[in-house]
Write an enzyme that holds these catalytic residues in place. Structure first.
Site, PDB file in Angstrom:
ATOM      1  N   GLY A 212       3.616  31.209  22.296  1.00  0.00           N
ATOM      2  CA  GLY A 212       3.372  30.084  21.380  1.00  0.00           C
ATOM      3  C   GLY A 212       2.108  29.333  21.779  1.00  0.00           C
ATOM      4  CG  HIS A 213       2.068  27.128  25.455  1.00  0.00           C
ATOM      5  ND1 HIS A 213       3.122  27.579  26.210  1.00  0.00           N
ATOM      6  CD2 HIS A 213       2.300  25.806  25.227  1.00  0.00           C
ATOM      7  CE1 HIS A 213       3.962  26.574  26.439  1.00  0.00           C
ATOM      8  NE2 HIS A 213       3.497  25.496  25.851  1.00  0.00           N
TER       9      HIS A 213
ATOM     10  CG  MET B  79       8.323  32.503  21.909  1.00  0.00           C
ATOM     11  SD  MET B  79       6.855  33.367  22.436  1.00  0.00           S
ATOM     12  CE  MET B  79       7.338  35.026  21.987  1.00  0.00           C
ATOM     13  CB  SER B  80      11.051  26.568  24.010  1.00  0.00           C
ATOM     14  OG  SER B  80      11.218  25.462  24.883  1.00  0.00           O
TER      15      SER B  80
HETATM   16  P1  AMP Z   1       4.571  22.084  25.337  1.00  0.00           P
HETATM   17  O1  AMP Z   1       3.890  22.740  26.494  1.00  0.00           O
HETATM   18  O2  AMP Z   1       5.975  22.546  25.125  1.00  0.00           O
HETATM   19  O3  AMP Z   1       4.418  20.589  25.334  1.00  0.00           O
HETATM   20  O4  AMP Z   1       3.804  22.591  24.049  1.00  0.00           O
HETATM   21  C1  AMP Z   1       2.417  22.477  23.922  1.00  0.00           C
HETATM   22  C2  AMP Z   1       2.013  22.809  22.517  1.00  0.00           C
HETATM   23  O5  AMP Z   1       2.434  24.136  22.202  1.00  0.00           O
HETATM   24  C3  AMP Z   1       2.671  21.886  21.469  1.00  0.00           C
HETATM   25  O6  AMP Z   1       1.733  21.619  20.436  1.00  0.00           O
HETATM   26  C4  AMP Z   1       3.805  22.726  20.973  1.00  0.00           C
HETATM   27  O7  AMP Z   1       4.217  22.400  19.672  1.00  0.00           O
HETATM   28  C5  AMP Z   1       3.193  24.102  21.007  1.00  0.00           C
HETATM   29  N1  AMP Z   1       4.243  25.120  21.044  1.00  0.00           N
HETATM   30  C6  AMP Z   1       5.270  25.217  21.927  1.00  0.00           C
HETATM   31  N2  AMP Z   1       6.077  26.248  21.601  1.00  0.00           N
HETATM   32  C7  AMP Z   1       5.537  26.817  20.490  1.00  0.00           C
HETATM   33  C8  AMP Z   1       5.904  27.910  19.652  1.00  0.00           C
HETATM   34  N3  AMP Z   1       7.003  28.649  19.895  1.00  0.00           N
HETATM   35  N4  AMP Z   1       5.118  28.191  18.590  1.00  0.00           N
HETATM   36  C9  AMP Z   1       4.025  27.448  18.319  1.00  0.00           C
HETATM   37  N5  AMP Z   1       3.626  26.411  19.063  1.00  0.00           N
HETATM   38  C10 AMP Z   1       4.370  26.088  20.131  1.00  0.00           C
END
Ligand code: AMP
Length: 280
Positions: free
Chosen positions: A36-37, A184-185
């Site tokens: 995702g990132h 994805m997370s």
């Molecule tokens: P995070 O590291 O979880 O704070 O996410 C950083 C960025 O990546 C944020 O803009 C999230 O929305 C994006 N992001 C996280 N998971 C996904 C995903 N599965 N698909 C698209 N963007 C994502």
């Protein structure tokens, strides 16, 4: 790829690119990078001359008892992945660089931050908007890329940018999913095997709602009830919320007669996962 951990170092990198007239694209993250990132970074690569990625596990967006300490971190792996996706500058400030002693200033978007994730995490968005405002001032990007996976966050950031007359253009990027549909997370690593299998209920219930909407369902309560029933049928899942608001302003609605955001948050043990879909 250049790695910097100070605000002054970060500013120097952007100043150099600006002198050369480059467009600056920015992807803020909390690290533990996944596809995702990387999709956000590749998109930034396509649209910018200089691609800046930040990795900062932001303490102010975690509530007491949440997973700030436990949040997964692996800077070495992240650096390799970020570079492979086209990052030019990786910014990973320590907490004291962003929040030195005496720090006292916060940015708050009102109204829309009280709903959905803001209801169960009351100080979360204040932390998000504060750190993103700071990062925007440090990086001064032309473009900033955010995932639709965190759809409320995307809308809150857009609201902040409009209200504070920031010059950055916020670009939303569709959610990247595992083959079975799970969004994805970084938090998916917390799930054990049976929780991981059960977690597919989020995307399945949203797909069922999209089908019902396509078949003519126009009652938001009926649609939310359908999603809630499906999630509650999964013994390992505990619903935090299933809610529907108008999109993009997140106002209450009586009928599905305009675009809406259908969003869910579900706990599997101590792990809280979110997903959403826009119906139009
Ligand atoms: P995070 O590291 O979880 O704070 O996410 C950083 C960025 O990546 C944020 O803009 C999230 O929305 C994006 N992001 C996280 N998971 C996904 C995903 N599965 N698909 C698209 N963007 C994502």
């Amino acid at each position: 790829m250049i790695e910097v951990d100070t605000i002054a170092g970060m500013r120097a990198q952007v100043a150099g690119a600006r002198r050369e007239g480059q467009t600056v694209g920015f992807v803020p993250t909390m690290g533990y990078l996944h596809e995702g990132h990387l999709t956000l970074i590749r998109r930034a690569r396509e649209e910018s001359g200089l691609v800046v990625v930040s990795i900062f596990v932001n303490p102010t967006q975690f509530g007491p008892g949440e997973d700030f300490e436990a949040y997964p971190r692996d800077l070495e792996r992240d650096a390799a992945l970020a570079e492979g996706a086209g990052t030019d500058v990786l910014f990973y400030p320590p907490v004291r660089e962003m929040y030195p002693d005496g720090y006292a200033t916060y940015v708050t978007v009102e109204g829309m931050t009280a709903k959905l994730c803001g209801a169960s995490r009351p100080t979360h968005f204040r932390g998000v908007t504060t750190v993103v405002a700071k990062l925007f001032h440090i990086v001064e990007p032309d473009l900033a890329f955010f995932g639709e996976k965190d759809h409320q966050q995307l809308l809150v950031i857009k609201r902040m940018v409009t209200d504070l007359n920031l010059k950055v253009t916020v670009v939303g990027v569709p959610t990247v999913r595992e083959p079975d549909g799970l969004a994805m997370s970084s938090r998916n690593v917390y799930l054990n095997g049976s929780q991981r299998a059960a977690a597919v209920v989020l995307s399945r219930s949203l797909a069922a709602a999209r089908e019902a909407f396509a078949a003519g369902e126009r009652d938001p309560a009926g649609l939310a009830a359908l999603v809630r029933r499906m999630i509650e049928a999964e013994p390992l899942a505990a619903v935090d919320y299933v809610e529907i608001y108008s999109w993009p302003d997140l106002a209450d609605i009586g009928r599905l007669d305009r675009p809406v955001l259908l969003a869910v948050a579900v706990r599997f043990g101590r792990t809280r996962l979110i997903d959403n879909t826009v119906l139009r």
